[in-house]
Design a protein around this motif. Structure first.
Motif, PDB file in Angstrom:
ATOM      1  N   UNK A 434       1.233  -1.228  -0.426  1.00 46.72           N
ATOM      2  CA  UNK A 434      -0.005   0.044   0.288  1.00 46.72           C
ATOM      3  C   UNK A 434       1.178   0.972   0.317  1.00 46.72           C
ATOM      4  N   UNK A 435       0.841   2.298  -0.977  1.00 44.68           N
ATOM      5  CA  UNK A 435       0.791   3.613  -0.463  1.00 44.68           C
ATOM      6  C   UNK A 435       0.239   4.313   0.069  1.00 44.68           C
ATOM      7  N   UNK A 436       1.445   5.471   1.078  1.00 42.88           N
ATOM      8  CA  UNK A 436       1.006   6.575   1.476  1.00 42.88           C
ATOM      9  C   UNK A 436       0.304   7.607   0.964  1.00 42.88           C
ATOM     10  N   UNK A 437      -0.485   7.874   0.796  1.00 42.51           N
ATOM     11  CA  UNK A 437      -1.198   9.771   1.013  1.00 42.51           C
ATOM     12  C   UNK A 437      -0.884  10.371   1.722  1.00 42.51           C
ATOM     13  N   UNK A 438      -0.466  11.659   1.610  1.00 42.94           N
ATOM     14  CA  UNK A 438      -0.632  12.627   2.388  1.00 42.94           C
ATOM     15  C   UNK A 438      -1.326  13.795   2.265  1.00 42.94           C
ATOM     16  N   UNK A 439      -1.047  14.666   2.917  1.00 40.42           N
ATOM     17  CA  UNK A 439      -1.590  15.799   2.397  1.00 40.42           C
ATOM     18  C   UNK A 439      -0.460  17.129   3.264  1.00 40.42           C
ATOM     19  N   UNK A 440      -0.190  17.560   2.368  1.00 43.89           N
ATOM     20  CA  UNK A 440       0.915  18.749   3.239  1.00 43.89           C
ATOM     21  C   UNK A 440       0.291  19.984   3.018  1.00 43.89           C
ATOM     22  N   UNK A 441       0.806  21.457   3.999  1.00 38.57           N
ATOM     23  CA  UNK A 441       0.357  22.374   3.572  1.00 38.57           C
ATOM     24  C   UNK A 441       1.412  23.351   3.359  1.00 38.57           C
ATOM     25  N   UNK A 442       1.826  24.097   2.341  1.00 37.68           N
ATOM     26  CA  UNK A 442       2.682  24.835   2.064  1.00 37.68           C
ATOM     27  C   UNK A 442       3.061  26.639   2.279  1.00 37.68           C
ATOM     28  N   UNK A 443       4.085  26.375   3.167  1.00 35.74           N
ATOM     29  CA  UNK A 443       3.980  28.088   3.384  1.00 35.74           C
ATOM     30  C   UNK A 443       4.857  29.064   2.927  1.00 35.74           C
ATOM     31  N   UNK A 444       3.929  30.063   2.343  1.00 37.12           N
ATOM     32  CA  UNK A 444       5.274  30.668   1.675  1.00 37.12           C
ATOM     33  C   UNK A 444       5.785  32.055   2.509  1.00 37.12           C
ATOM     34  N   UNK A 445       7.498  32.462   2.531  1.00 37.02           N
ATOM     35  CA  UNK A 445       7.855  32.946   2.723  1.00 37.02           C
ATOM     36  C   UNK A 445       7.731  34.756   2.040  1.00 37.02           C
ATOM     37  N   UNK A 446       7.563  35.304   2.455  1.00 35.65           N
ATOM     38  CA  UNK A 446       7.122  37.216   2.183  1.00 35.65           C
ATOM     39  C   UNK A 446       9.149  37.908   2.792  1.00 35.65           C
ATOM     40  N   UNK A 447       9.090  38.366   1.913  1.00 31.70           N
ATOM     41  CA  UNK A 447      10.999  38.624   2.509  1.00 31.70           C
ATOM     42  C   UNK A 447      10.971  40.448   2.029  1.00 31.70           C
ATOM     43  N   UNK A 448      10.570  41.138   2.895  1.00 28.03           N
ATOM     44  CA  UNK A 448      10.361  42.564   2.827  1.00 28.03           C
ATOM     45  C   UNK A 448      11.980  42.900   2.633  1.00 28.03           C
ATOM     46  N   UNK A 449      12.316  43.826   1.458  1.00 23.49           N
ATOM     47  CA  UNK A 449      13.893  44.661   1.185  1.00 23.49           C
ATOM     48  C   UNK A 449      13.642  45.766   1.395  1.00 23.49           C
ATOM     49  N   UNK A 450      13.780  46.878   2.454  1.00 20.39           N
ATOM     50  CA  UNK A 450      13.091  48.025   3.266  1.00 20.39           C
ATOM     51  C   UNK A 450      14.878  49.252   2.254  1.00 20.39           C
ATOM     52  N   UNK A 451      14.218  50.145   1.852  1.00 22.77           N
ATOM     53  CA  UNK A 451      15.299  51.103   1.578  1.00 22.77           C
ATOM     54  C   UNK A 451      15.739  51.908   3.279  1.00 22.77           C
ATOM     55  N   UNK A 452      15.903  52.587   4.036  1.00 21.28           N
ATOM     56  CA  UNK A 452      16.271  53.313   5.250  1.00 21.28           C
ATOM     57  C   UNK A 452      17.382  54.005   4.862  1.00 21.28           C
ATOM     58  N   UNK A 453      17.786  54.424   3.225  1.00 22.70           N
ATOM     59  CA  UNK A 453      18.448  55.716   3.016  1.00 22.70           C
ATOM     60  C   UNK A 453      18.021  56.882   3.223  1.00 22.70           C
ATOM     61  N   UNK A 454      19.778  57.816   3.599  1.00 22.02           N
ATOM     62  CA  UNK A 454      18.918  58.993   3.276  1.00 22.02           C
ATOM     63  C   UNK A 454      17.795  59.545   2.445  1.00 22.02           C
TER      64      UNK A 454
END
Length: 627
Positions: A434-454
């Protein structure tokens, strides 16, 4: 051997919360939050040694009590009653669902072809304590199981030809470090009490903690023997409190006060009212009293309300104790009339700007506005942990299907098929696989790149940018995604926040973000590439770049900062990283470099005017291909 509960130093509220759940196990449990190394696990495990024993049956796998025998328990029919320690069961983060809820007893199935239930951890924890270290890291499918069982008090198993129901009522004790991410709101509400713990700040207390810990590690038996008298005293106190609890009364005036406090602190869950009622009575019983006092209610409120009153994603958990004291005074009988000659004649309030509040990188207010949906071109409509992916390599096993060439063998189903095909003579053939059937959940990575210069230092623009980031973080919070923040200013870029599920820490990091200096945009894009590479095995990613594009600090000593930025943007595009660019450039004369970056990235570009400070509502819906 556990560290003695009575020898713990400087964590009185934590000890009191654990003892309250021991007095009334029906409350639901304790969540212990705090930094690492603050005796969270030590206190939780030490509780087991001071709990009064329970009546059970020898050999019972379900911890059945007198008059509450499980129909699936063979031992209860012929076993003898006995006194036994309260079960203390640890649920490992890597436990399988079968191990938690129970499964077919393979040994008996192989011997006689019988489908017999083998109890899991939930059965072992019945009438006891189920302990989860780092509960916020528990897999979603196990959280779902806990929520179902906690709601019904019954574990229902429907699998592999079995249909079993057995009682599973336990005290849930969990520890967590907020740096690792948050708990799902449903599970958070299931914890009756919550305690925030921190390391002592007094030198004498800290030195005493170290002294006792070193002594325990040197000779655990001798150290425990030295505290045996205090342990026995706690044991007797808890036993007496359990005996008194049914006699403790809470009058209608106190019940009205409970409801008043919950309403004033904007607590939506009615479970808070019920738990405060139980905790107040348990406090009275623990002190040997038969009547609940306002002091009991106040102490209970500090444990029951902090984790339930939070209504907004970034509002820090906790309780305004001054407000609590004020509400308690209002509920008390009024004091004798006083001469009001000393009353203030000045009714004016101090303006906020004169109250010493920091205004560095403050968030701009936002009102209701059209929601902007930003979609990538990755071609999948699945995003976030709320999206299930059938056939995932990791996740909960939902079923097993016959498969002569399985990639992940369902051992239980395979052996059961062979045993039932020919009872008493088990011989596994390819047809049994028998084969195992799995249900997974995919999380997203949100990467913020913020300009803090003058070039971004104008306060009004910085407020709008901060407001935009908070709106995006709100979306990440709602979808239980992972967040990371890179800030760049001066001569380099900095990973301000490593990938984390704690958006509150992200908001805090942005609030403290300093500004000024030059614009090392290539450094930021290079660091973004590195961060995404390290997290690629965990989550699909979306990059949100906030900049005006005025790069002036190259990576190479003689390099061109703008050319390097475009080259790195091209590398990000080649890797298929979905992106969104927020153009923060303002003024009459504009270079339009943020738009050029967005074109190179293959990303949507929005201007600062589209994210006005007074009309801000931006939500990201990144459609990422499943990993």
């Amino acid at each position: 051997m556990n560290f003695p509960f009575s020898a713990i130093v400087g964590q009185a509220q934590l000890q009191r919360a654990l003892m309250l759940c021991a007095v009334d196990p029906s409350m639901g449990g304790v969540l212990i939050r705090g930094d690492k190394g603050t005796a969270k696990s030590t206190a939780a495990r030490a509780l087991a040694d001071v709990l009064p024993q329970i009546d059970t049956v020898a050999g019972c796998a379900f911890n059945c009590g007198a008059g509450a025998v499980s129909e699936h328990c063979d031992a209860c029919a012929s076993g003898t009653p006995r006194q036994a320690p309260v079960p203390f069961v640890t649920l490992p983060l890597g436990a399988t669902e079968d191990r938690v809820i129970g499964s077919v007893d393979l040994a008996r199935a192989l011997q006689g072809g019988q489908r017999v239930f083998q109890p899991g951890l939930l059965a072992a924890a019945h009438r006891g304590v189920l302990y989860i270290d780092e509960v916020n890291l528990l897999a979603d499918h196990l959280v779902d199981v806990l929520l179902d069982v906690a709601a019904m008090g019954v574990n229902s198993v429907q699998r592999e030809g079995l249909s079993i129901r057995h009682p599973a009522r336990f005290t849930l004790v969990g520890t967590m470090n907020l740096e690792e991410g948050d708990l799902r709101p449903q599970l958070l509400d299931r914890f009756a009490l919550m305690v925030e713990v921190a390391a002592p700040r007094e030198k004498t207390v800290r030195s005493e903690v170290v002294r006792r810990r070193i002594a325990f590690e040197a000779d655990p038996a001798a150290f425990s023997a030295a505290w045996d008298e205090q342990q026995q005293a706690l044991h007797r106190q808890l036993a007496e409190a359990q005996r008194l609890l049914p006699q403790v009364t809470l009058d209608d005036a106190m019940l009205d006060l409970i409801s008043h406090l919950c309403c004033e602190f904007d607590v939506a869950s009615l479970r808070a009212d019920i738990v405060m009622h139980k905790a107040s009575r348990a406090l009275a019983a623990l002190d040997g009293r038969l009547h609940v006092t306002p002091a009991d209610l106040r102490a209970a409120a500090e444990l029951v309300l902090p984790h339930r009153r939070r209504r907004k994603p970034f509002e820090q958990p906790g309780l305004d104790r001054d407000r609590l004291d004020e509400l308690m005074r209002e509920a008390s009988p009024p004091p004798p009339a006083q001469d009001d000659a000393g009353a203030s004649e000045d009714g004016e309030q101090t303006p906020p700007e004169q109250q010493g509040e920091e205004q560095v990188f403050a968030a701009a207010p936002s009102a209701a506005a059209p929601r902007i949906v930003v979609e990538s071109t990755a071609g999948s409509s699945s995003a976030g942990r709320r999206s299930e992916a059938m056939g995932a390599s990791r996740g909960r096993v939902v079923r097993a299907v016959p498969d002569e060439q399985p990639t992940s063998i369902a051992i239980g189903a395979t052996l059961l098929s062979a045993a039932m095909r020919e009872p008493g003579h088990v011989q596994v053939t390819r047809a049994d696989l028998h084969q195992q059937i799995r249900v997974g959940k995919s999380a997203n990575l949100i990467l913020f790149v913020v300009d803090a210069s003058g070039s971004m230092a104008a306060q009004r623009r910085m407020e709008a940018v901060k407001g935009a980031v908070l709106a995006l973080l709100t979306d990440a919070y709602q979808r239980r995604d992972t967040v990371a923040v890179i800030a760049f200013r001066g001569q380099s870029a900095q990973l301000l926040l490593a990938p984390t599920g704690s958006v509150e820490r992200a908001e805090q990091g942005l609030s403290e973000l300093p500004t000024g200096g030059r614009t090392p945009l290539p450094h930021a894009l290079h660091l973004a590439l590195d961060t995404l590479d390290k997290s690629a095995h965990r989550a699909p990613a979306l990059m949100v770049l906030l900049t005006d594009g005025k790069a002036n600090v190259p990576l190479a000593a003689d390099g061109d900062a703008w050319r390097e930025s475009l080259e790195l943007a091209g590398q990000l595009a080649e890797r298929g990283v979905p992106a969104l660019v927020l153009d923060t450039e303002s003024g009459y004369l504009r270079l339009g470099r943020a738009a050029q970056l967005a074109q190179t990235l293959g990303a949507e570009c929005l201007t600062l005017e589209q994210l006005s400070a007074d009309n801000l509502a931006l939500t990201i819906r990144a459609r990422l291909a499943p990993t």
